[in-house]
Enzyme design. Structure first.
Site, PDB file in Angstrom:
ATOM      1  CB  THR A  73      -0.939  -0.012   1.219  1.00  0.00           C
ATOM      2  OG1 THR A  73      -1.811  -1.135   1.099  1.00  0.00           O
ATOM      3  CG2 THR A  73      -1.761   1.266   1.301  1.00  0.00           C
ATOM      4  CG  ASN A 153      -6.929  -8.329  -5.219  1.00  0.00           C
ATOM      5  OD1 ASN A 153      -6.765  -7.646  -6.222  1.00  0.00           O
ATOM      6  ND2 ASN A 153      -7.775  -7.996  -4.283  1.00  0.00           N
ATOM      7  CD  GLN A 181      -2.880 -11.473  -4.180  1.00  0.00           C
ATOM      8  OE1 GLN A 181      -2.528 -12.646  -4.055  1.00  0.00           O
ATOM      9  NE2 GLN A 181      -3.432 -10.807  -3.184  1.00  0.00           N
ATOM     10  CB  SER A 201       2.681  -7.226  -0.334  1.00  0.00           C
ATOM     11  OG  SER A 201       2.304  -7.393   1.012  1.00  0.00           O
ATOM     12  CG  HIS A 203       0.992  -9.497   4.213  1.00  0.00           C
ATOM     13  ND1 HIS A 203      -0.289  -9.960   4.085  1.00  0.00           N
ATOM     14  CD2 HIS A 203       0.967  -8.220   3.742  1.00  0.00           C
ATOM     15  CE1 HIS A 203      -1.055  -8.995   3.586  1.00  0.00           C
ATOM     16  NE2 HIS A 203      -0.316  -7.935   3.357  1.00  0.00           N
ATOM     17  CB  THR A 241      14.781   3.660  12.295  1.00  0.00           C
ATOM     18  OG1 THR A 241      15.435   4.876  12.649  1.00  0.00           O
ATOM     19  CG2 THR A 241      15.621   2.471  12.714  1.00  0.00           C
ATOM     20  CB  CYS A 329      -8.181  -4.946   1.686  1.00  0.00           C
ATOM     21  SG  CYS A 329      -6.552  -5.633   1.407  1.00  0.00           S
TER      22      CYS A 329
HETATM   23  N1  PLP Z   1      -2.233  -5.157  -4.139  1.00  0.00           N
HETATM   24  C1  PLP Z   1      -2.907  -6.309  -4.144  1.00  0.00           C
HETATM   25  C2  PLP Z   1      -3.229  -6.956  -5.460  1.00  0.00           C
HETATM   26  C3  PLP Z   1      -3.310  -6.902  -2.945  1.00  0.00           C
HETATM   27  O1  PLP Z   1      -3.978  -8.047  -2.971  1.00  0.00           O
HETATM   28  C4  PLP Z   1      -2.997  -6.243  -1.724  1.00  0.00           C
HETATM   29  C5  PLP Z   1      -3.467  -6.787  -0.426  1.00  0.00           C
HETATM   30  O2  PLP Z   1      -4.574  -7.307  -0.328  1.00  0.00           O
HETATM   31  C6  PLP Z   1      -2.266  -5.053  -1.766  1.00  0.00           C
HETATM   32  C7  PLP Z   1      -1.897  -4.543  -2.986  1.00  0.00           C
HETATM   33  C8  PLP Z   1      -1.860  -4.329  -0.506  1.00  0.00           C
HETATM   34  O3  PLP Z   1      -0.755  -4.978   0.105  1.00  0.00           O
HETATM   35  P1  PLP Z   1      -0.265  -4.625   1.579  1.00  0.00           P
HETATM   36  O4  PLP Z   1      -1.125  -5.423   2.501  1.00  0.00           O
HETATM   37  O5  PLP Z   1       1.167  -5.053   1.634  1.00  0.00           O
HETATM   38  O6  PLP Z   1      -0.416  -3.163   1.772  1.00  0.00           O
END
Ligand code: PLP
Length: 390
Positions: A73, A153, A181, A201, A203, A241, A329
């Site tokens: 994000t 996603n 993704q 990302s 995670h 940092t 999300c």
């Molecule tokens: N872009 C896509 C396609 C995602 O699926 C997501 C998270 O659901 C993000 C961006 C955002 O990632 P982050 O959680 O690292 O901000």
């Protein structure tokens, strides 16, 4: 094992990949600040630079091109600015947004609203390249960037980034690609995609939450207007940092992804296809969204007419099955999917859309049990509908 939970929501987030926990724990013990010159500082700095090399290897770029952020994000907000310059490019006038982009792109960009154009998806969930051509005609001499993800996603549909990049480059424009993704499931190297800027990302690929990366693959470009200003970390693009443990874990996850990606893609595709075959055998009218396009091997977005995702998700959760409706999300506040809307899916059907997304820890047995749980819940709901209609 009966009674155990089944987690099939890897597109929302993934559990830690093998080996990542140990790296994170070791990095938590590093006492230094990566900017300090003493030995402790150098150790912290070394952990970050190793991670940078690992992420760079996944993308096939020089480590210098990688900037760490707090997640995708933040990277999207940082990248999607009119202040991108390069040879013959004195900033951007127009941002073209593909309709299926994640909210961090759709809402996180930093262009004025009258400088934004919207590119629709086809009914199969891929960017409509003819529509992109028309938008570029409409934009005329304006300097344009296209925001296009590597894969969606919600549906898993793989986007035509390379073709779009050729169109954009042919008109002096650039492509900013959300590879969140895709990176750990398909080849998302900068060269394969042809994108100028990419972001990732941690995670989603089995690293810790709270780390991400912006990759300026096109070495001629510079992103101005950093959002976090201060101590000059990350070459001045992202002050503050560094979160060393999260970054080190991200690096380990990226390295792991690169090692297992192709084998896992094959294995997960077989499981996903078996799952969809099972759905079709039970409910021949089931809709699989994006089935006409190339898709990520781990994702299945589907709907059975007449059912709503909200009630299905709760009932499935009680059965021990973690799935998702649309993007995680935006789950919690259940709203209709802008992705399915752009694919012209009827609102009634879209309301029932579920997403199953597999990962490295998913077993064939879990997929069979997931199908059984869905079968039990759906039959119950259908019977209830028949009773209430009688
Ligand atoms: N872009 C896509 C396609 C995602 O699926 C997501 C998270 O659901 C993000 C961006 C955002 O990632 P982050 O959680 O690292 O901000």
């Amino acid at each position: 094992m009966p009674g155990e939970r089944i987690y099939l929501d890897y597109n929302a987030t993934a559990p830690l990949a093998p080996g990542v926990r140990e790296i994170v724990c070791a990095a938590l013990e590093l006492v230094g600040n990566a900017s300090s010159v003493h030995r402790e500082g150098r150790s912290a700095h070394g952990a970050i630079e190793s991670a940078r090399e690992q992420v760079a290897a996944l993308v096939g770029v020089s480590p210098r091109r990688v900037t760490f952020t707090s997640g995708a994000t933040e990277a999207a907000n940082l990248a999607l600015t009119p202040c991108i310059t390069g040879p013959g490019l004195a900033g951007l006038d127009v941002l073209i947004l593909a309709a299926g982009e994640h909210p961090c792109v759709l809402e996180g960009h930093r262009f004025a609203s009258d400088r934004v154009l919207h590119a629709p998806l086809t009914t199969d969930g891929a960017l409509d390249l003819d529509a992109l051509r028309s938008l570029l005609e409409q934009a005329g001499e304006a300097r344009c960037a296209l925001a296009l993800q590597a894969a969606n996603n919600e549906t898993g549909v793989i986007q035509p980034v390379r073709d779009a990049a050729e169109l954009m480059h042919g008109r002096g424009g650039i492509v900013i690609c959300d590879a969140v993704q895709g990176a750990h499931r398909i080849d998302c190297s900068a060269e394969t995609l042809g994108a100028d800027v990419l972001f990732f990302s941690s995670h989603k690929m089995g690293g810790p939450k709270g780390a991400g990366a912006l990759v300026i693959a096109n070495a001629a470009l510079e992103i101005g207007a950093p959002m976090l200003k201060g101590g000059g970390q990350e070459r001045g693009l992202r002050a503050g940092t560094e979160n060393i443990a999260a970054i080190a874990g991200f690096g380990a996850a990226a390295a792991h992804s690169l090692r297992v990606r192709d084998d896992e893609a094959l294995r997960q595709r077989q499981l996903r296809d078996a799952f969809e075959a099972g759905l079709k055998a039970r409910w021949p009218g089931v809709t699989i969204f994006g089935a006409g396009s190339p898709r990520l091997p781990n994702t299945s977005a589907f709907a059975i007419e007449g059912l709503t995702a909200e009630t299905l998700l709760i009932a499935l959760d009680l059965q021990g099955l973690a799935l998702s409706s649309g993007a995680a999300c935006s789950s919690g506040k259940v709203r209709s999917s802008h992705v399915l809307e752009s694919m012209m899916v009827a609102p009634d059907l879209a309301r029932g859309a579920l997403r199953m997304s597999l990962g490295e820890a998913t077993t064939a047995d879990e997929v069979v049990r997931a199908l059984e749980a869905i079968g039990t819940v759906v039959e119950k709901m259908m019977a209830r509908r028949v009773r209430s209609a009688a």
